[in-house]
Motif scaffolding. Structure first.
Motif, PDB file in Angstrom:
ATOM      1  N   LEU A 153       0.860  -1.176   0.000  1.00 31.29           N
ATOM      2  CA  LEU A 153       0.000   0.000   0.000  1.00 31.29           C
ATOM      3  C   LEU A 153       0.896   1.225   0.000  1.00 31.29           C
ATOM      4  O   LEU A 153       2.044   1.203   0.457  1.00 31.29           O
ATOM      5  N   PHE A 154       0.354   2.318  -0.518  1.00 30.12           N
ATOM      6  CA  PHE A 154       1.150   3.509  -0.809  1.00 30.12           C
ATOM      7  C   PHE A 154       0.446   4.760  -0.309  1.00 30.12           C
ATOM      8  O   PHE A 154      -0.768   4.910  -0.486  1.00 30.12           O
ATOM      9  N   LEU A 155       1.207   5.642   0.315  1.00 29.33           N
ATOM     10  CA  LEU A 155       0.672   6.927   0.774  1.00 29.33           C
ATOM     11  C   LEU A 155       1.410   8.066   0.069  1.00 29.33           C
ATOM     12  O   LEU A 155       2.631   8.208   0.222  1.00 29.33           O
ATOM     13  N   ALA A 156       0.666   8.867  -0.691  1.00 29.47           N
ATOM     14  CA  ALA A 156       1.236  10.083  -1.277  1.00 29.47           C
ATOM     15  C   ALA A 156       1.372  11.119  -0.167  1.00 29.47           C
ATOM     16  O   ALA A 156       0.725  11.023   0.878  1.00 29.47           O
ATOM     17  N   ASP A 157       2.201  12.121  -0.379  1.00 27.99           N
ATOM     18  CA  ASP A 157       2.332  13.151   0.657  1.00 27.99           C
ATOM     19  C   ASP A 157       3.082  14.367   0.157  1.00 27.99           C
ATOM     20  O   ASP A 157       3.842  14.298  -0.812  1.00 27.99           O
ATOM     21  N   GLY A 158       2.818  15.471   0.809  1.00 28.63           N
ATOM     22  CA  GLY A 158       3.593  16.688   0.629  1.00 28.63           C
ATOM     23  C   GLY A 158       3.593  17.436   1.947  1.00 28.63           C
ATOM     24  O   GLY A 158       2.604  17.363   2.685  1.00 28.63           O
ATOM     25  N   ALA A 195       5.915   4.812   1.863  1.00 27.55           N
ATOM     26  CA  ALA A 195       5.665   6.212   2.238  1.00 27.55           C
ATOM     27  C   ALA A 195       6.325   7.146   1.239  1.00 27.55           C
ATOM     28  O   ALA A 195       7.413   6.865   0.734  1.00 27.55           O
ATOM     29  N   THR A 196       5.663   8.254   0.970  1.00 26.14           N
ATOM     30  CA  THR A 196       6.276   9.338   0.206  1.00 26.14           C
ATOM     31  C   THR A 196       7.025  10.247   1.168  1.00 26.14           C
ATOM     32  O   THR A 196       6.516  10.582   2.231  1.00 26.14           O
ATOM     33  N   ALA A 197       8.236  10.610   0.810  1.00 25.40           N
ATOM     34  CA  ALA A 197       8.982  11.576   1.627  1.00 25.40           C
ATOM     35  C   ALA A 197       9.877  12.416   0.726  1.00 25.40           C
ATOM     36  O   ALA A 197      10.412  11.930  -0.270  1.00 25.40           O
ATOM     37  N   TRP A 218       9.983   3.413  -0.183  1.00 23.89           N
ATOM     38  CA  TRP A 218      10.061   4.877  -0.235  1.00 23.89           C
ATOM     39  C   TRP A 218       9.709   5.377  -1.632  1.00 23.89           C
ATOM     40  O   TRP A 218      10.347   4.994  -2.613  1.00 23.89           O
ATOM     41  N   ASN A 219       8.691   6.238  -1.712  1.00 26.01           N
ATOM     42  CA  ASN A 219       8.413   7.002  -2.925  1.00 26.01           C
ATOM     43  C   ASN A 219       9.199   8.298  -2.809  1.00 26.01           C
ATOM     44  O   ASN A 219       8.844   9.195  -2.045  1.00 26.01           O
ATOM     45  N   ILE A 220      10.304   8.390  -3.548  1.00 36.22           N
ATOM     46  CA  ILE A 220      11.213   9.529  -3.439  1.00 36.22           C
ATOM     47  C   ILE A 220      10.687  10.682  -4.286  1.00 36.22           C
ATOM     48  O   ILE A 220      10.547  10.545  -5.502  1.00 36.22           O
ATOM     49  N   VAL A 221      10.381  11.803  -3.637  1.00 32.52           N
ATOM     50  CA  VAL A 221       9.942  12.983  -4.376  1.00 32.52           C
ATOM     51  C   VAL A 221      10.781  14.179  -3.958  1.00 32.52           C
ATOM     52  O   VAL A 221      11.334  14.231  -2.859  1.00 32.52           O
ATOM     53  N   THR A 222      10.857  15.184  -4.861  1.00 28.19           N
ATOM     54  CA  THR A 222      11.601  16.404  -4.539  1.00 28.19           C
ATOM     55  C   THR A 222      10.671  17.522  -4.091  1.00 28.19           C
ATOM     56  O   THR A 222      11.151  18.572  -3.652  1.00 28.19           O
ATOM     57  N   THR A 223       9.369  17.322  -4.203  1.00 31.13           N
ATOM     58  CA  THR A 223       8.322  18.253  -3.757  1.00 31.13           C
ATOM     59  C   THR A 223       8.294  19.548  -4.573  1.00 31.13           C
ATOM     60  O   THR A 223       9.184  20.404  -4.461  1.00 31.13           O
ATOM     61  N   ALA A 224       7.231  19.669  -5.362  1.00 31.78           N
ATOM     62  CA  ALA A 224       7.014  20.897  -6.133  1.00 31.78           C
ATOM     63  C   ALA A 224       6.071  21.820  -5.361  1.00 31.78           C
ATOM     64  O   ALA A 224       5.342  21.384  -4.471  1.00 31.78           O
ATOM     65  N   ALA A 277      14.694  25.770  -7.638  1.00 33.71           N
ATOM     66  CA  ALA A 277      14.643  25.453  -9.070  1.00 33.71           C
ATOM     67  C   ALA A 277      14.674  23.933  -9.279  1.00 33.71           C
ATOM     68  O   ALA A 277      15.235  23.192  -8.467  1.00 33.71           O
ATOM     69  N   HIS A 278      14.049  23.506 -10.368  1.00 41.11           N
ATOM     70  CA  HIS A 278      13.913  22.079 -10.669  1.00 41.11           C
ATOM     71  C   HIS A 278      15.261  21.348 -10.605  1.00 41.11           C
ATOM     72  O   HIS A 278      15.408  20.329  -9.926  1.00 41.11           O
ATOM     73  N   ALA A 279      16.259  21.900 -11.285  1.00 41.11           N
ATOM     74  CA  ALA A 279      17.573  21.234 -11.329  1.00 41.11           C
ATOM     75  C   ALA A 279      18.200  21.156  -9.944  1.00 41.11           C
ATOM     76  O   ALA A 279      18.861  20.172  -9.604  1.00 41.11           O
ATOM     77  N   GLU A 280      17.960  22.197  -9.143  1.00 39.48           N
ATOM     78  CA  GLU A 280      18.517  22.205  -7.785  1.00 39.48           C
ATOM     79  C   GLU A 280      17.853  21.120  -6.926  1.00 39.48           C
ATOM     80  O   GLU A 280      18.507  20.417  -6.150  1.00 39.48           O
ATOM     81  N   ARG A 281      16.521  20.977  -7.053  1.00 36.80           N
ATOM     82  CA  ARG A 281      15.821  19.947  -6.273  1.00 36.80           C
ATOM     83  C   ARG A 281      16.309  18.552  -6.656  1.00 36.80           C
ATOM     84  O   ARG A 281      16.477  17.693  -5.813  1.00 36.80           O
ATOM     85  N   TYR A 282      16.540  18.349  -7.956  1.00 35.42           N
ATOM     86  CA  TYR A 282      16.958  17.013  -8.393  1.00 35.42           C
ATOM     87  C   TYR A 282      18.458  16.808  -8.226  1.00 35.42           C
ATOM     88  O   TYR A 282      18.933  15.694  -8.115  1.00 35.42           O
TER      89      TYR A 282
HETATM   90  C1  LIG Z   1       1.603   8.336  -9.422  1.00 39.26           C
HETATM   91  C2  LIG Z   1       2.334   9.574  -8.940  1.00 39.26           C
HETATM   92  C3  LIG Z   1       2.340   9.872  -7.575  1.00 39.26           C
HETATM   93  C4  LIG Z   1       3.005  11.000  -7.106  1.00 39.26           C
HETATM   94  N1  LIG Z   1       2.986  11.270  -5.775  1.00 39.26           N
HETATM   95  C5  LIG Z   1       3.606  12.369  -5.319  1.00 39.26           C
HETATM   96  C6  LIG Z   1       3.572  12.682  -3.924  1.00 39.26           C
HETATM   97  O1  LIG Z   1       2.980  11.980  -3.129  1.00 39.26           O
HETATM   98  N2  LIG Z   1       4.214  13.794  -3.506  1.00 39.26           N
HETATM   99  C7  LIG Z   1       4.883  14.631  -4.368  1.00 39.26           C
HETATM  100  O2  LIG Z   1       5.442  15.636  -3.919  1.00 39.26           O
HETATM  101  N3  LIG Z   1       4.918  14.360  -5.697  1.00 39.26           N
HETATM  102  C8  LIG Z   1       4.299  13.263  -6.178  1.00 39.26           C
HETATM  103  N4  LIG Z   1       4.318  12.995  -7.521  1.00 39.26           N
HETATM  104  C9  LIG Z   1       4.976  13.960  -8.413  1.00 39.26           C
HETATM  105  C10 LIG Z   1       6.345  13.512  -8.860  1.00 39.26           C
HETATM  106  O3  LIG Z   1       7.188  13.326  -7.756  1.00 39.26           O
HETATM  107  C11 LIG Z   1       6.967  14.591  -9.771  1.00 39.26           C
HETATM  108  O4  LIG Z   1       7.230  15.743  -9.018  1.00 39.26           O
HETATM  109  C12 LIG Z   1       6.047  14.958 -10.884  1.00 39.26           C
HETATM  110  O5  LIG Z   1       5.780  13.803 -11.633  1.00 39.26           O
HETATM  111  C13 LIG Z   1       6.564  16.121 -11.744  1.00 39.26           C
HETATM  112  O6  LIG Z   1       7.867  15.909 -12.146  1.00 39.26           O
HETATM  113  P1  LIG Z   1       9.000  17.027 -11.907  1.00 39.26           P
HETATM  114  O7  LIG Z   1       9.242  17.058 -10.414  1.00 39.26           O
HETATM  115  O8  LIG Z   1      10.177  16.545 -12.667  1.00 39.26           O
HETATM  116  O9  LIG Z   1       8.452  18.340 -12.405  1.00 39.26           O
HETATM  117  C14 LIG Z   1       3.667  11.866  -8.011  1.00 39.26           C
HETATM  118  C15 LIG Z   1       3.661  11.551  -9.376  1.00 39.26           C
HETATM  119  C16 LIG Z   1       3.006  10.442  -9.837  1.00 39.26           C
HETATM  120  C17 LIG Z   1       3.025  10.168 -11.318  1.00 39.26           C
END
Ligand SMILES: Cc1cc2nc3c(=O)[nH]c(=O)nc-3n(C[C@H](O)[C@H](O)[C@H](O)COP(=O)(O)O)c2cc1C
Length: 147
Positions: free
Chosen positions: A52-57, A92-94, A121-127, A142-147
């Protein structure tokens, strides 16, 4: 050749449909109710889901017309769900932008130990500017800085 299908349950607040929480039989406070998530997790496990998966910001959901604001912090919630389930994966998303590497490693290792190796872990950089403002920034890095 035998092929295997993997199933992941994407649990979302009070439901994926933005009006689901408004149904008379729905609980608009379900997103902060542990028993709600325990029921979903056990149903998914019984249904042979792998995880199971939890999205988050790290910000409040800002459109109250669509769904209730606020969410339980994913690693905290998944630690509770680890004790209520036996083998389902717990993802978990973090954010890598708003957590230090040490804290992330420690928290995920803790969930992994408590759950018997079930953490993911669902790795995100948070937009978004809302999250940035919660950390004293005027705008998201900036996008490049986050990644
Ligand atoms: C299925 C799916 C779930 C996502 N869940 C999250 C999330 O929980 N938190 C988050 O900050 N971003 C989430 N994202 C966004 C991605 O991390 C990413 O930021 C987005 O696809 C845009 O790409 P970019 O960061 O290169 O602009 C999700 C994207 C997808 C496709």
């Amino acid at each position: 050749m035998t092929r295997q299908l993997h199933l992941n349950a994407f649990l979302m607040n009070t439901g994926h449909h933005e009006a689901s929480w408004r149904l008379p039989e729905s609980d608009p406070y379900a997103h902060t109710d542990l028993s709600h998530y325990v029921g979903l997790a056990r149903t998914a496990e019984r249904g042979t889901f792998d995880s199971l998966f939890l999205a988050d910001g790290p910000q409040l959901w800002n459109n109250l017309a669509q769904r209730p604001a606020g969410a339980l912090e994913p690693l905290t919630l998944l630690t509770a769900l680890a004790t209520a389930t036996e083998h389902i994966g717990l993802i978990a998303t973090a954010s890598t932008s708003y957590n230090s590497p040490y804290n992330l490693a420690r928290r995920f290792a803790s969930l992994d130990i408590v759950s018997g190796g079930r953490a993911g872990w669902n790795i995100v950089t948070t937009a978004g500017a809302e999250a940035a403002r919660n950390f004293g920034l005027d705008a998201e890095p900036a996008h490049a800085e986050r990644y």
